[in-house]
Design a protein around this motif. Sequence first.
Motif, short mmCIF file in Angstrom:
data_model
loop_
_atom_site.label_atom_id
_atom_site.label_comp_id
_atom_site.label_asym_id
_atom_site.label_seq_id
_atom_site.Cartn_x
_atom_site.Cartn_y
_atom_site.Cartn_z
N ILE A 179 0.84 -1.21 0.00
CA ILE A 179 0.00 0.00 0.00
C ILE A 179 0.87 1.25 0.00
O ILE A 179 0.51 2.27 -0.60
N LYS A 180 2.04 1.19 0.62
CA LYS A 180 2.94 2.33 0.57
C LYS A 180 3.40 2.59 -0.87
O LYS A 180 3.44 3.73 -1.33
N MET A 181 3.75 1.52 -1.58
CA MET A 181 4.12 1.67 -2.99
C MET A 181 2.99 2.30 -3.79
O MET A 181 3.19 3.17 -4.64
N LEU A 182 1.77 1.85 -3.50
CA LEU A 182 0.60 2.36 -4.20
C LEU A 182 0.38 3.84 -3.90
O LEU A 182 0.14 4.65 -4.80
N ALA A 183 0.49 4.20 -2.63
CA ALA A 183 0.32 5.60 -2.23
C ALA A 183 1.39 6.48 -2.87
O ALA A 183 1.11 7.59 -3.33
N ASP A 184 2.63 5.98 -2.91
CA ASP A 184 3.73 6.75 -3.49
C ASP A 184 3.58 6.93 -4.99
O ASP A 184 4.20 7.82 -5.58
N ALA A 185 2.75 6.09 -5.62
CA ALA A 185 2.50 6.22 -7.06
C ALA A 185 1.38 7.20 -7.37
O ALA A 185 1.13 7.52 -8.53
N GLY A 186 0.69 7.71 -6.32
CA GLY A 186 -0.38 8.68 -6.53
C GLY A 186 -1.78 8.13 -6.39
O GLY A 186 -2.74 8.76 -6.85
N GLN A 187 -1.93 6.96 -5.76
CA GLN A 187 -3.25 6.36 -5.60
C GLN A 187 -4.20 7.29 -4.85
O GLN A 187 -3.83 7.90 -3.86
N LYS A 188 -5.45 7.37 -5.34
CA LYS A 188 -6.42 8.27 -4.72
C LYS A 188 -7.62 7.54 -4.12
O LYS A 188 -8.31 8.08 -3.27
N SER A 189 -7.92 6.32 -4.59
CA SER A 189 -9.18 5.67 -4.23
C SER A 189 -8.98 4.37 -3.47
O SER A 189 -8.01 3.64 -3.71
N ILE A 190 -9.93 4.09 -2.60
CA ILE A 190 -9.96 2.84 -1.84
C ILE A 190 -10.97 1.91 -2.51
O ILE A 190 -12.11 2.30 -2.78
N THR A 191 -10.56 0.68 -2.80
CA THR A 191 -11.47 -0.32 -3.35
C THR A 191 -12.07 -1.11 -2.20
O THR A 191 -11.35 -1.76 -1.44
N ALA A 192 -13.39 -1.05 -2.05
CA ALA A 192 -14.08 -1.79 -0.99
C ALA A 192 -15.12 -2.70 -1.61
O ALA A 192 -15.98 -2.25 -2.37
N ASP A 193 -15.04 -4.00 -1.31
CA ASP A 193 -16.04 -4.95 -1.81
C ASP A 193 -17.10 -5.12 -0.72
O ASP A 193 -16.83 -5.69 0.32
N ILE A 194 -18.29 -4.66 -1.02
CA ILE A 194 -19.34 -4.67 0.00
C ILE A 194 -20.23 -5.91 -0.12
O ILE A 194 -21.15 -6.08 0.67
N ILE A 195 -19.96 -6.75 -1.13
CA ILE A 195 -20.64 -8.04 -1.25
C ILE A 195 -19.58 -9.09 -1.57
O ILE A 195 -18.44 -8.77 -1.93
N TYR A 196 -19.96 -10.34 -1.48
CA TYR A 196 -19.07 -11.45 -1.82
C TYR A 196 -19.01 -11.61 -3.34
O TYR A 196 -20.03 -11.64 -4.02
N ASP A 197 -17.80 -11.67 -3.89
CA ASP A 197 -17.52 -11.99 -5.29
C ASP A 197 -18.26 -11.09 -6.30
O ASP A 197 -19.04 -11.58 -7.12
N PRO A 198 -18.00 -9.79 -6.28
CA PRO A 198 -18.67 -8.91 -7.24
C PRO A 198 -18.30 -9.18 -8.70
O PRO A 198 -19.04 -8.79 -9.60
N TRP A 199 -17.16 -9.85 -8.95
CA TRP A 199 -16.71 -10.06 -10.33
C TRP A 199 -16.84 -11.51 -10.79
O TRP A 199 -16.21 -11.91 -11.77
N ASN A 200 -17.64 -12.30 -10.07
CA ASN A 200 -17.93 -13.67 -10.49
C ASN A 200 -16.65 -14.47 -10.78
O ASN A 200 -16.52 -15.13 -11.82
N GLY A 201 -15.71 -14.37 -9.86
CA GLY A 201 -14.52 -15.20 -9.95
C GLY A 201 -13.55 -14.83 -11.05
O GLY A 201 -12.71 -15.65 -11.44
N GLN A 202 -13.61 -13.61 -11.59
CA GLN A 202 -12.68 -13.21 -12.65
C GLN A 202 -11.26 -12.99 -12.12
O GLN A 202 -10.30 -13.05 -12.87
N THR A 203 -11.15 -12.72 -10.82
CA THR A 203 -9.83 -12.52 -10.22
C THR A 203 -9.35 -13.83 -9.62
O THR A 203 -10.15 -14.65 -9.17
N TYR A 204 -8.03 -14.02 -9.60
CA TYR A 204 -7.48 -15.27 -9.08
C TYR A 204 -7.92 -15.50 -7.64
O TYR A 204 -8.26 -16.60 -7.25
N ASP A 205 -7.90 -14.42 -6.84
CA ASP A 205 -8.39 -14.49 -5.46
C ASP A 205 -9.73 -13.78 -5.39
O ASP A 205 -9.82 -12.58 -5.64
#
Length: 412
Positions: A196-222
């Motif tokens: 997260i420090k690397m991400l912040a140092d790159a200029g990250q502005k947004s937090i990704t929050a998943d408010i339900i289980y599996d919003p992408w129907n298993g498209q991500t490895y985890d």
Amino acid sequence: ESFLKSAAPSSTQLRTVWKGKAWKGEKVHTQVLLWSKFNVDNVKLIPSDLVDPKGNIIASKAVSASFIRYVLTDHAGDLKSGCGIPKGLDTSLTADLIDNITVLPIEAKTSRPVWLSLNIPRNADAGVYKGTLNIAATNERSISLPYEVEVLNHTLPEPRKWSFHLDIWQNPYSVSRVHGVKVWSNEHFEAMKPYIKMLADAGQKSITADIIYDPWNGQTYDIYQGMIKWVKKKDGTWSYDYTNFDKWVDFMMGFGIDKFINCYSMIPWNLKFYYYDEAVGKNTLLAAKPGEKAYNDHWKSMLVDFAKHLKEKGWFEKTTIAMDEREMEDMKKAIAIIKEADPAFKISLAGNDHPELYNELVDYCVALRYELSKDLISERREKGFTTTFYTCCTEPFPNTFTSSTYAEATWL
């Protein structure tokens, strides 16, 4: 450029020194290539301090030298679309992964790239600094590669002050798996800190929050596990446990990542909504489409409670109910429920060009193939809205496939 593992460097690629320029507070990079006729054991990279003619020093801790590892890749550039890559493509090795391993052997007649990175301190004096990358091995003499960096009399602001809007979605569950720690444990948060420090140092502005289980129907490895626990009580009412959501948001804000909390998703790719049912004593699911009564009831109750919680935490103004590549009609139906729950709720979308939603979407990320007008972007900016772009598998170039050139990532 990326170097083939099996090819020796050509004489035209040899340099006696590398010279770079940088602002104070800027990161600059270059690539080193190691090659030998013979096996070399226990190769170690040792950066020196950098010194200017006045004796000013940039300490070696500001320099990182990391081996680049080779990974398997398919030649996605041969395709019209990189989605659903078919079998039968030519597979090869490509130099892609910057590893944090400190010692590595080099096989005879193979290349080993090194990524040299300098993080210029903000308090550095302007001047030309010279240093060396020392390369040691157990069965070969050490060598020193000289380089110099001219630090200019300009200072880059801290990343949290950049207007540049970076939003790389985070998957904390991947870190949990790789490090073998329990999700949301103290060990998990410790393991996430360097990423997260690397991400912040790159200029990250947004937090990704998943408010339900599996919003992408298993498209991500985890699979995203859901940061909010939905519980249907025996009397038919609902309760929502925000403990993990709150921990995550607090953690991310501690790194200065706090412009948006993007909450995914009211319209998951499989239209399945998981929750714990006290009456049956187990997790179950609701399958429902936007516009259906079951869908509306399911989300209206949650959003009303969520808005109340966010306001108590002081996060409501930063939060968006976020969706990803959803159809217009479904978006309209979901937005209607959002506004019914709280008219002040903000909404974001990563997806296609939808002119009907220009005034609804505070945070709008369009696919790279769409070109929004400069006037529209200016109008949205004047309202305080954010307009960005993304690329996925549909656009093979420019992209960040393992087979993509380094320059494509830099351009993006």
